[in-house]
Design a protein around this motif. Sequence first.
Motif, PDB file in Angstrom:
ATOM      1  N   PRO A 103      33.300  34.385  43.924  1.00 35.56           N
ATOM      2  CA  PRO A 103      33.899  33.261  43.187  1.00 35.56           C
ATOM      3  C   PRO A 103      32.830  32.336  42.619  1.00 35.56           C
ATOM      4  O   PRO A 103      31.747  32.183  43.175  1.00 35.56           O
ATOM      5  N   LEU A 104      33.169  31.729  41.485  1.00 28.83           N
ATOM      6  CA  LEU A 104      32.299  30.725  40.873  1.00 28.83           C
ATOM      7  C   LEU A 104      32.800  29.313  41.143  1.00 28.83           C
ATOM      8  O   LEU A 104      32.008  28.392  41.273  1.00 28.83           O
ATOM      9  N   ASP A 105      34.108  29.115  41.245  1.00 31.79           N
ATOM     10  CA  ASP A 105      34.700  27.794  41.503  1.00 31.79           C
ATOM     11  C   ASP A 105      35.105  27.729  42.962  1.00 31.79           C
ATOM     12  O   ASP A 105      36.152  28.196  43.367  1.00 31.79           O
ATOM     13  N   ALA A 106      34.216  27.133  43.802  1.00 33.87           N
ATOM     14  CA  ALA A 106      34.473  27.074  45.248  1.00 33.87           C
ATOM     15  C   ALA A 106      34.900  25.687  45.694  1.00 33.87           C
ATOM     16  O   ALA A 106      34.790  25.337  46.863  1.00 33.87           O
ATOM     17  N   SER A 107      35.372  24.816  44.782  1.00 31.27           N
ATOM     18  CA  SER A 107      35.774  23.458  45.158  1.00 31.27           C
ATOM     19  C   SER A 107      37.034  23.501  45.993  1.00 31.27           C
ATOM     20  O   SER A 107      37.907  24.349  45.814  1.00 31.27           O
ATOM     21  N   ALA A 108      37.115  22.567  46.905  1.00 35.86           N
ATOM     22  CA  ALA A 108      38.255  22.547  47.833  1.00 35.86           C
ATOM     23  C   ALA A 108      39.547  22.167  47.133  1.00 35.86           C
ATOM     24  O   ALA A 108      40.627  22.565  47.559  1.00 35.86           O
ATOM     25  N   ASP A 109      39.463  21.360  46.035  1.00 36.52           N
ATOM     26  CA  ASP A 109      40.678  20.915  45.357  1.00 36.52           C
ATOM     27  C   ASP A 109      41.078  21.850  44.224  1.00 36.52           C
ATOM     28  O   ASP A 109      41.927  21.518  43.404  1.00 36.52           O
ATOM     29  N   GLY A 110      40.450  23.013  44.123  1.00 39.66           N
ATOM     30  CA  GLY A 110      40.793  23.972  43.072  1.00 39.66           C
ATOM     31  C   GLY A 110      42.137  24.624  43.343  1.00 39.66           C
ATOM     32  O   GLY A 110      42.665  24.580  44.458  1.00 39.66           O
ATOM     33  N   PRO A 111      42.730  25.236  42.297  1.00 42.67           N
ATOM     34  CA  PRO A 111      44.045  25.871  42.484  1.00 42.67           C
ATOM     35  C   PRO A 111      43.932  27.113  43.358  1.00 42.67           C
ATOM     36  O   PRO A 111      42.903  27.772  43.421  1.00 42.67           O
ATOM     37  N   LEU A 112      45.032  27.394  44.034  1.00 43.94           N
ATOM     38  CA  LEU A 112      45.087  28.610  44.825  1.00 43.94           C
ATOM     39  C   LEU A 112      45.170  29.822  43.888  1.00 43.94           C
ATOM     40  O   LEU A 112      45.877  29.788  42.890  1.00 43.94           O
ATOM     41  N   LEU A 113      44.453  30.873  44.224  1.00 42.61           N
ATOM     42  CA  LEU A 113      44.441  32.049  43.367  1.00 42.61           C
ATOM     43  C   LEU A 113      44.203  33.301  44.207  1.00 42.61           C
ATOM     44  O   LEU A 113      43.771  33.223  45.368  1.00 42.61           O
ATOM     45  N   ASN A 114      44.493  34.432  43.585  1.00 46.11           N
ATOM     46  CA  ASN A 114      44.235  35.742  44.201  1.00 46.11           C
ATOM     47  C   ASN A 114      42.990  36.325  43.543  1.00 46.11           C
ATOM     48  O   ASN A 114      43.070  36.896  42.440  1.00 46.11           O
ATOM     49  N   PRO A 115      41.832  36.201  44.162  1.00 43.09           N
ATOM     50  CA  PRO A 115      40.607  36.657  43.506  1.00 43.09           C
ATOM     51  C   PRO A 115      40.601  38.159  43.239  1.00 43.09           C
ATOM     52  O   PRO A 115      40.009  38.616  42.263  1.00 43.09           O
ATOM     53  N   ALA A 116      41.253  38.939  44.102  1.00 43.10           N
ATOM     54  CA  ALA A 116      41.291  40.385  43.879  1.00 43.10           C
ATOM     55  C   ALA A 116      42.007  40.713  42.569  1.00 43.10           C
ATOM     56  O   ALA A 116      41.556  41.560  41.786  1.00 43.10           O
ATOM     57  N   GLY A 117      43.130  40.050  42.303  1.00 44.99           N
ATOM     58  CA  GLY A 117      43.844  40.294  41.057  1.00 44.99           C
ATOM     59  C   GLY A 117      43.040  39.914  39.835  1.00 44.99           C
ATOM     60  O   GLY A 117      43.025  40.630  38.833  1.00 44.99           O
ATOM     61  N   LEU A 118      42.353  38.759  39.904  1.00 44.63           N
ATOM     62  CA  LEU A 118      41.528  38.345  38.775  1.00 44.63           C
ATOM     63  C   LEU A 118      40.379  39.322  38.536  1.00 44.63           C
ATOM     64  O   LEU A 118      40.038  39.647  37.392  1.00 44.63           O
ATOM     65  N   ALA A 119      39.769  39.785  39.616  1.00 49.67           N
ATOM     66  CA  ALA A 119      38.644  40.711  39.476  1.00 49.67           C
ATOM     67  C   ALA A 119      39.098  42.042  38.882  1.00 49.67           C
ATOM     68  O   ALA A 119      38.437  42.604  38.004  1.00 49.67           O
ATOM     69  N   VAL A 120      40.249  42.554  39.350  1.00 53.12           N
ATOM     70  CA  VAL A 120      40.767  43.815  38.813  1.00 53.12           C
ATOM     71  C   VAL A 120      41.089  43.665  37.334  1.00 53.12           C
ATOM     72  O   VAL A 120      40.765  44.535  36.510  1.00 53.12           O
ATOM     73  N   GLU A 121      41.711  42.556  36.964  1.00 55.61           N
ATOM     74  CA  GLU A 121      42.046  42.333  35.560  1.00 55.61           C
ATOM     75  C   GLU A 121      40.789  42.274  34.692  1.00 55.61           C
ATOM     76  O   GLU A 121      40.733  42.864  33.605  1.00 55.61           O
ATOM     77  N   ALA A 122      39.763  41.569  35.178  1.00 56.64           N
ATOM     78  CA  ALA A 122      38.536  41.445  34.397  1.00 56.64           C
ATOM     79  C   ALA A 122      37.862  42.796  34.194  1.00 56.64           C
ATOM     80  O   ALA A 122      37.394  43.127  33.103  1.00 56.64           O
ATOM     81  N   VAL A 123      37.813  43.614  35.244  1.00 61.32           N
ATOM     82  CA  VAL A 123      37.156  44.919  35.138  1.00 61.32           C
ATOM     83  C   VAL A 123      37.955  45.861  34.238  1.00 61.32           C
ATOM     84  O   VAL A 123      37.385  46.589  33.403  1.00 61.32           O
ATOM     85  N   LEU A 124      39.293  45.857  34.359  1.00 62.56           N
ATOM     86  CA  LEU A 124      40.104  46.743  33.527  1.00 62.56           C
ATOM     87  C   LEU A 124      40.044  46.352  32.052  1.00 62.56           C
ATOM     88  O   LEU A 124      40.105  47.225  31.169  1.00 62.56           O
ATOM     89  N   ASP A 125      39.932  45.060  31.766  1.00 61.32           N
ATOM     90  CA  ASP A 125      39.771  44.639  30.372  1.00 61.32           C
ATOM     91  C   ASP A 125      38.489  45.204  29.782  1.00 61.32           C
ATOM     92  O   ASP A 125      38.465  45.688  28.636  1.00 61.32           O
ATOM     93  N   ARG A 126      37.412  45.152  30.553  1.00 60.82           N
ATOM     94  CA  ARG A 126      36.141  45.711  30.070  1.00 60.82           C
ATOM     95  C   ARG A 126      36.218  47.230  29.914  1.00 60.82           C
ATOM     96  O   ARG A 126      35.677  47.797  28.956  1.00 60.82           O
ATOM     97  N   ALA A 127      36.895  47.885  30.855  1.00 61.19           N
ATOM     98  CA  ALA A 127      37.018  49.345  30.773  1.00 61.19           C
ATOM     99  C   ALA A 127      37.890  49.762  29.597  1.00 61.19           C
ATOM    100  O   ALA A 127      37.589  50.735  28.897  1.00 61.19           O
ATOM    101  N   ARG A 128      38.982  49.042  29.354  1.00 56.42           N
ATOM    102  CA  ARG A 128      39.885  49.401  28.254  1.00 56.42           C
ATOM    103  C   ARG A 128      39.190  49.254  26.898  1.00 56.42           C
ATOM    104  O   ARG A 128      39.433  50.045  25.978  1.00 56.42           O
ATOM    105  N   ALA A 129      38.319  48.255  26.757  1.00 56.67           N
ATOM    106  CA  ALA A 129      37.594  48.091  25.497  1.00 56.67           C
ATOM    107  C   ALA A 129      36.727  49.300  25.178  1.00 56.67           C
ATOM    108  O   ALA A 129      36.443  49.572  24.009  1.00 56.67           O
ATOM    109  N   VAL A 130      36.333  50.044  26.194  1.00 55.11           N
ATOM    110  CA  VAL A 130      35.522  51.249  25.984  1.00 55.11           C
ATOM    111  C   VAL A 130      36.415  52.466  25.765  1.00 55.11           C
ATOM    112  O   VAL A 130      36.223  53.239  24.820  1.00 55.11           O
ATOM    113  N   THR A 131      37.408  52.671  26.622  1.00 54.33           N
ATOM    114  CA  THR A 131      38.196  53.917  26.577  1.00 54.33           C
ATOM    115  C   THR A 131      39.046  54.033  25.321  1.00 54.33           C
ATOM    116  O   THR A 131      39.246  55.140  24.811  1.00 54.33           O
ATOM    117  N   GLU A 132      39.558  52.917  24.792  1.00 55.26           N
ATOM    118  CA  GLU A 132      40.432  53.011  23.628  1.00 55.26           C
ATOM    119  C   GLU A 132      39.676  53.394  22.362  1.00 55.26           C
ATOM    120  O   GLU A 132      40.290  53.665  21.327  1.00 55.26           O
TER     121      GLU A 132
END
Length: 360
Positions: A103-132
Amino acid sequence: MTTGCKTTTVFLTILCGLLLTILGLTQEWPLWAWPTLALLLVAIPAVAFRIATLRRGSMPVDFEEQLTAAPVERREHHISHVALPSLWADYDFLVSATIRWYPLDASADGPLLNPAGLAVEAVLDRARAVTEQREPARASLVQHELCGELSLMRPDRAGRLQAMAENVTLTLHEHDQERLDKLAGVRKDKAVWEHRRTYEQSKREYLGDDVLKDTGSAVVWWLAKNDDHVEKTVADLGLLAALTSAANDTDVPERLRDLLPQPREEQAGHDLWERQNASHERPPTAADHLVDALYALGFPDGDPRRPMIAKQVADVLRTQDQHETADGLLRRFNPPATYTPDGKEPPAPTDRETGTTPEA
């Protein structure tokens, strides 16, 4: 003092006690010296342990924090057979990988999030830009390209974490791979067929437009084929004249008719009689001239090479848009097959059976 240091101190104390005991026995120390020696052997280790304890002090703060800290979050996630589009419609790549992030935003008052989902989305976006942008037939090459593209930590679109991928594999659906293999085979067969067709067309054009254009061209070609054997070429002038006339669907020139080869002597009388009778009914055709040429070349009735030669001459005529003449040659030398009552195919009819013979 650590356990190892304590063990070493006790061992050295015992060793020193044994050495001093041996020395006292050999030197005959007085009796009062032995209680003093025993007191020293007990006091010295105790003092050493005390000094080591005072020097060590209390437990380090960072070690205490490690003992009480919460377990570290496992920052990786595995994805398996995720479909990504390729350059061809309905042919998807299947991607499997291990995704890692921090994570880059480790502040205590930050919004709750699912880092695994964000990471998967980011990687798949990069992969799709290549495969298509890649063809599915190159899946193994695209896999290595993805390994390089996803091996760097890069932030997601929101900038909350950085993600990368390891152990990337890229495959296709089994049925899609079978279809691609079949398509590749068809393309290769088509390429071979087109090359063969081009070769045959070139050969026909060469024979029709150059070699058999006229008798003179045929003579020059025949002279080159026979390594400048002039005598053989002169002897074959009639044959070349007949072959050229058949290829161009014309009559043999008057000046060359005396050079036409004569048929076999045993059939000369009968063939001459049949041709004279046939001459009253119709003029000689290109098929008649080709029959003369084949007899002169030594291809008698029933020779399996006669239909093959007729087929090649017909192909040359088709390049000259003389389809009717070509069809007549094929009908003459490749008549429709009929069958006898016992189911066997009869032999091809001879020139006599078709009602034509070479000129005498």
